[in-house]
Enzyme design. Sequence first.
Site, PDB file in Angstrom:
ATOM      1  N   SER A  28      32.224  41.755  43.571  1.00 35.61           N
ATOM      2  CA  SER A  28      32.277  42.513  43.535  1.00 35.61           C
ATOM      3  C   SER A  28      30.648  43.103  42.493  1.00 35.61           C
ATOM      4  O   SER A  28      30.026  42.333  42.516  1.00 35.61           O
ATOM      5  CB  SER A  28      33.315  43.196  42.028  1.00 35.61           C
ATOM      6  OG  SER A  28      33.701  43.773  42.159  1.00 35.61           O
ATOM      7  N   HIS A  59      31.785  46.174  47.623  1.00 33.91           N
ATOM      8  CA  HIS A  59      32.781  45.459  48.850  1.00 33.91           C
ATOM      9  C   HIS A  59      32.938  46.210  50.316  1.00 33.91           C
ATOM     10  O   HIS A  59      33.090  47.288  50.285  1.00 33.91           O
ATOM     11  CB  HIS A  59      34.411  45.388  48.189  1.00 33.91           C
ATOM     12  CG  HIS A  59      34.633  44.590  47.206  1.00 33.91           C
ATOM     13  ND1 HIS A  59      35.043  43.025  46.878  1.00 33.91           N
ATOM     14  CD2 HIS A  59      34.462  44.501  45.753  1.00 33.91           C
ATOM     15  CE1 HIS A  59      35.169  43.199  46.028  1.00 33.91           C
ATOM     16  NE2 HIS A  59      34.470  43.436  44.645  1.00 33.91           N
ATOM     17  N   HIS A  81      42.269  43.044  47.040  1.00 37.10           N
ATOM     18  CA  HIS A  81      42.723  42.872  46.027  1.00 37.10           C
ATOM     19  C   HIS A  81      43.994  42.545  45.448  1.00 37.10           C
ATOM     20  O   HIS A  81      44.258  43.608  46.128  1.00 37.10           O
ATOM     21  CB  HIS A  81      41.548  43.105  44.819  1.00 37.10           C
ATOM     22  CG  HIS A  81      40.349  42.875  44.517  1.00 37.10           C
ATOM     23  ND1 HIS A  81      39.845  43.523  45.148  1.00 37.10           N
ATOM     24  CD2 HIS A  81      39.488  41.513  43.752  1.00 37.10           C
ATOM     25  CE1 HIS A  81      38.151  43.516  44.728  1.00 37.10           C
ATOM     26  NE2 HIS A  81      38.761  41.961  44.258  1.00 37.10           N
ATOM     27  N   TYR A  83      45.055  43.502  43.049  1.00 37.93           N
ATOM     28  CA  TYR A  83      45.814  44.892  42.711  1.00 37.93           C
ATOM     29  C   TYR A  83      45.123  46.186  43.903  1.00 37.93           C
ATOM     30  O   TYR A  83      46.186  47.252  43.187  1.00 37.93           O
ATOM     31  CB  TYR A  83      44.692  44.868  41.272  1.00 37.93           C
ATOM     32  CG  TYR A  83      43.710  45.113  42.206  1.00 37.93           C
ATOM     33  CD1 TYR A  83      42.863  46.782  42.425  1.00 37.93           C
ATOM     34  CD2 TYR A  83      42.544  44.471  41.233  1.00 37.93           C
ATOM     35  CE1 TYR A  83      41.496  46.945  42.686  1.00 37.93           C
ATOM     36  CE2 TYR A  83      41.275  43.964  41.700  1.00 37.93           C
ATOM     37  CZ  TYR A  83      40.797  45.944  42.040  1.00 37.93           C
ATOM     38  OH  TYR A  83      39.453  45.620  42.750  1.00 37.93           O
ATOM     39  N   GLU A  84      44.712  45.762  44.978  1.00 36.88           N
ATOM     40  CA  GLU A  84      45.547  47.022  45.932  1.00 36.88           C
ATOM     41  C   GLU A  84      46.272  47.036  47.002  1.00 36.88           C
ATOM     42  O   GLU A  84      46.549  48.566  47.484  1.00 36.88           O
ATOM     43  CB  GLU A  84      44.035  46.898  46.996  1.00 36.88           C
ATOM     44  CG  GLU A  84      42.299  46.807  46.328  1.00 36.88           C
ATOM     45  CD  GLU A  84      41.742  47.030  47.072  1.00 36.88           C
ATOM     46  OE1 GLU A  84      40.673  47.436  47.531  1.00 36.88           O
ATOM     47  OE2 GLU A  84      40.987  45.679  46.515  1.00 36.88           O
ATOM     48  N   ALA A 111      33.356  39.427  40.217  1.00 40.42           N
ATOM     49  CA  ALA A 111      32.250  39.694  38.591  1.00 40.42           C
ATOM     50  C   ALA A 111      32.780  39.699  37.814  1.00 40.42           C
ATOM     51  O   ALA A 111      34.742  39.485  37.952  1.00 40.42           O
ATOM     52  CB  ALA A 111      32.180  41.388  39.246  1.00 40.42           C
ATOM     53  N   MET A 209      39.925  39.714  38.348  1.00 41.36           N
ATOM     54  CA  MET A 209      40.997  39.488  38.655  1.00 41.36           C
ATOM     55  C   MET A 209      41.161  39.832  40.372  1.00 41.36           C
ATOM     56  O   MET A 209      42.057  40.224  41.503  1.00 41.36           O
ATOM     57  CB  MET A 209      40.962  41.462  39.064  1.00 41.36           C
ATOM     58  CG  MET A 209      41.454  42.560  37.418  1.00 41.36           C
ATOM     59  SD  MET A 209      40.842  44.017  37.594  1.00 41.36           S
ATOM     60  CE  MET A 209      40.522  44.653  36.312  1.00 41.36           C
ATOM     61  N   SER A 210      39.899  38.387  40.121  1.00 39.90           N
ATOM     62  CA  SER A 210      40.234  37.741  41.741  1.00 39.90           C
ATOM     63  C   SER A 210      39.843  36.007  42.010  1.00 39.90           C
ATOM     64  O   SER A 210      40.956  35.388  40.907  1.00 39.90           O
ATOM     65  CB  SER A 210      39.195  38.648  42.964  1.00 39.90           C
ATOM     66  OG  SER A 210      37.628  37.712  41.576  1.00 39.90           O
ATOM     67  N   ASN A 233      30.082  42.091  32.018  1.00 41.20           N
ATOM     68  CA  ASN A 233      30.333  43.252  30.521  1.00 41.20           C
ATOM     69  C   ASN A 233      30.784  41.549  29.613  1.00 41.20           C
ATOM     70  O   ASN A 233      31.459  40.851  30.439  1.00 41.20           O
ATOM     71  CB  ASN A 233      31.027  44.138  30.985  1.00 41.20           C
ATOM     72  CG  ASN A 233      32.573  43.405  31.843  1.00 41.20           C
ATOM     73  OD1 ASN A 233      32.656  42.950  33.036  1.00 41.20           O
ATOM     74  ND2 ASN A 233      33.676  44.024  30.927  1.00 41.20           N
ATOM     75  N   HIS A 245      33.728  50.038  35.644  1.00 39.20           N
ATOM     76  CA  HIS A 245      33.630  49.481  36.630  1.00 39.20           C
ATOM     77  C   HIS A 245      32.234  50.073  37.368  1.00 39.20           C
ATOM     78  O   HIS A 245      31.223  49.271  38.089  1.00 39.20           O
ATOM     79  CB  HIS A 245      34.386  50.315  37.766  1.00 39.20           C
ATOM     80  CG  HIS A 245      34.419  49.535  39.459  1.00 39.20           C
ATOM     81  ND1 HIS A 245      33.796  48.499  39.867  1.00 39.20           N
ATOM     82  CD2 HIS A 245      33.550  49.943  41.376  1.00 39.20           C
ATOM     83  CE1 HIS A 245      33.850  47.509  41.332  1.00 39.20           C
ATOM     84  NE2 HIS A 245      33.490  48.307  40.855  1.00 39.20           N
TER      85      HIS A 245
HETATM   86  N1  HPA Z   1      38.079  42.129  33.378  1.00 43.39           N
HETATM   87  C1  HPA Z   1      38.747  41.928  34.123  1.00 43.39           C
HETATM   88  N2  HPA Z   1      38.014  41.660  35.653  1.00 43.39           N
HETATM   89  C2  HPA Z   1      36.744  42.267  35.337  1.00 43.39           C
HETATM   90  C3  HPA Z   1      35.871  42.775  34.417  1.00 43.39           C
HETATM   91  C4  HPA Z   1      36.677  42.401  32.759  1.00 43.39           C
HETATM   92  O1  HPA Z   1      36.191  42.910  32.023  1.00 43.39           O
HETATM   93  N3  HPA Z   1      34.358  42.380  34.109  1.00 43.39           N
HETATM   94  C5  HPA Z   1      34.294  43.146  35.932  1.00 43.39           C
HETATM   95  N4  HPA Z   1      35.921  42.193  36.257  1.00 43.39           N
END
Ligand code: HPA
Length: 271
Positions: A28, A59, A81, A83-84, A111, A209-210, A233, A245
């Site tokens: 990301s 992406h 992903h 989740y998609e 990320a 998430m990847s 973050n 996001h």
């Molecule tokens: N959690 C899950 N996935 C993420 C995060 C997070 O805080 N930041 C970037 N991708």
Amino acid sequence: MTLYDQIQEVLPRLGDFPRPEVAVVLGSGLGEWADSLEEIQAFPYSDLPHFHVPSVAGHAGRLLFGKVRGRRVVVLQGRFHFYEGYPIEEVVFPVQLLCSLGITTLLLTNAAGGINQSFHAGDLMVITDHINFMGVNPLRGPNDQRLGPRFPDMSRIYDPEASETLKRVGRNLGIPVQEGVYAAMSGPSYETPAEIRMLSRWGADAVGMSTVPEAIVARQRGVKVAGISCITNLAAGISPEPLSHKEVVETAERVKRSFMALLSESVPLLG
Ligand code: HPA
């Protein structure tokens, strides 16, 4: 159609120029590095059978061949992903294809949220190990022995030598590089503070998430794996701020220069 046959269907579409030893997956907001390559030959995912087109901002959705500092590399610029909504074996199809191109090393980037209390937004982290908490495994189902063993060893999934190279290059460039354990959740909701406390006690330093399904598949295929997380973050409850996001993409943008420098200097040394 078996996975093996699907791969055979795509391979001829990619031309027949020399194959690289190193592949990179850009996560990301980190896709721009691909545009810095020389002699780019790009294939939009929409032109390739068995590829989906990423739906998430940040992406691009291209497979490309190019050179960095004279070394050939193949890149996935953006990923789709779990989740998609795709089955996990479809999520990892692009990585299966990379492995069949004959790569020896795969560098995965993403990320991630920072769980380790000493991390700051904008840090880069070399992944030393992972926790698969996605609830799925990409190797579930019939196993094709041509691709790898039924029960692949995961005890040193992230190659120590490649990880050392990433850290050394970071030091030489004056870019602080953390290291730690990446925990994968299915998403797409971010975690709750209670989930982050749980992951922290389990030994996770970052969450995303990847990456984990891709690492598992590459390991099964006998490819060396390395990983870099951009801590975009602080994870839920570690920071008092709500997660978004937008923040993820903005932080990735802010650290882009050091991330790109780290890749350009380290990728030619991998493999
Ligand atoms: N959690 C899950 N996935 C993420 C995060 C997070 O805080 N930041 C970037 N991708």
